[in-house]
Design a protein around this motif. Structure first.
Motif: not given
Lengths: 114, 116
Positions: A2-17, A76-83
């Motif tokens: 059994q395999q569980v895959m996630q995408i993306p591996q990495y996401q960089h967003v601006q706060e609020g996105e 996640i809606t409106a990301t914060q740095t704590t996310d």
């Protein structure tokens, strides 16, 4: 196996996105759990989804379990740095059994720029 | 809130030596687990333990690994002859078993094992 895959591996967003990570299992799951791991930390349980098509919300976080119980998403809606952290989905196949081992996804690392 | 505690937080061991990682699960929990996470990778299941016996183990959990619950509170993972590739963060987790069967697993802070 059994395999569980996630995408993306990495996401960089601006706060609020907004941010979304997708989780796909090679097999049907009994339930799916989501964990957050801060850098250098341990996985912290966020939520569990059990029913086909289930949607749950925790403040700015929305979790969905697919109709076929093979995929899930976290939004996640409106990301914060704590996310900031790595978000793992973890599938369970042995519902109610003596194991209920977690098969972790590959994780999505979220970076939030202030 | 009750926590899973693990000791030590960091263990440095020479290759070939035995190492014991210790965990104190949450007191009323019945199911116990060990997972490992190689740096930068996902968390991998090693073994589950219930009713004083192993209920499932992964292919990683070979003859070099063993688990014990020597008393009512501790849950240990032993690696008999460590290899370089055993270097990882090892997480202990526990889960309640009475009542609702799909209780979430609670993780300890982990032990970072470094094999030299």
């Amino acid at each position: 196996g059994q395999q569980v895959m996630q995408i993306p591996q990495y996401q960089h967003v601006q706060e609020g996105e907004d941010f979304t990570t997708y989780c796909n299992s090679s097999t049907t799951l009994s339930n799916i759990q989501w964990y957050k791991q801060r850098p250098g930390g341990h996985p912290v349980f966020l939520i569990q989804l059990v029913k086909s098509g289930e949607v749950k919300k925790q403040k700015r976080l929305t979790f969905q379990f697919g109709e076929a119980k093979k995929n899930s998403s976290l939004h996640i809606t409106a990301t914060q740095t704590t996310d900031v952290g790595t978000y793992f989905c973890a599938g369970v196949r042995n519902y109610g059994g003596a194991t209920n081992k977690l098969i972790f996804g590959t994780g999505t690392l979220l970076a939030v720029q202030p | 809130e009750p926590e899973v505690t693990q000791t030590p937080s960091h263990q440095v061991t020479q290759m070939g030596q035995e190492v014991i990682l210790r965990c104190v699960p949450i007191s009323n929990h019945l199911y116990f687990y060990w997972y490992r996470q190689i740096l930068g990778q996902k968390v991998e299941f090693l073994v589950s333990f219930y009713n004083n016996e192993i209920s499932e183990k992964s292919e990683i959990f070979d003859d070099q690994f063993s688990v014990e619950r020597p008393d009512g509170s501790n849950f240990t993972l032993k690696i008999r002859s460590t290899k370089l590739e055993d270097s990882a963060m090892y997480f202990c987790a526990s889960r309640a078993g009475t009542g609702v069967s799909n209780q979430p697993q609670h993780f300890g802070d982990g032990t970072r094992l470094s094999i030299l």
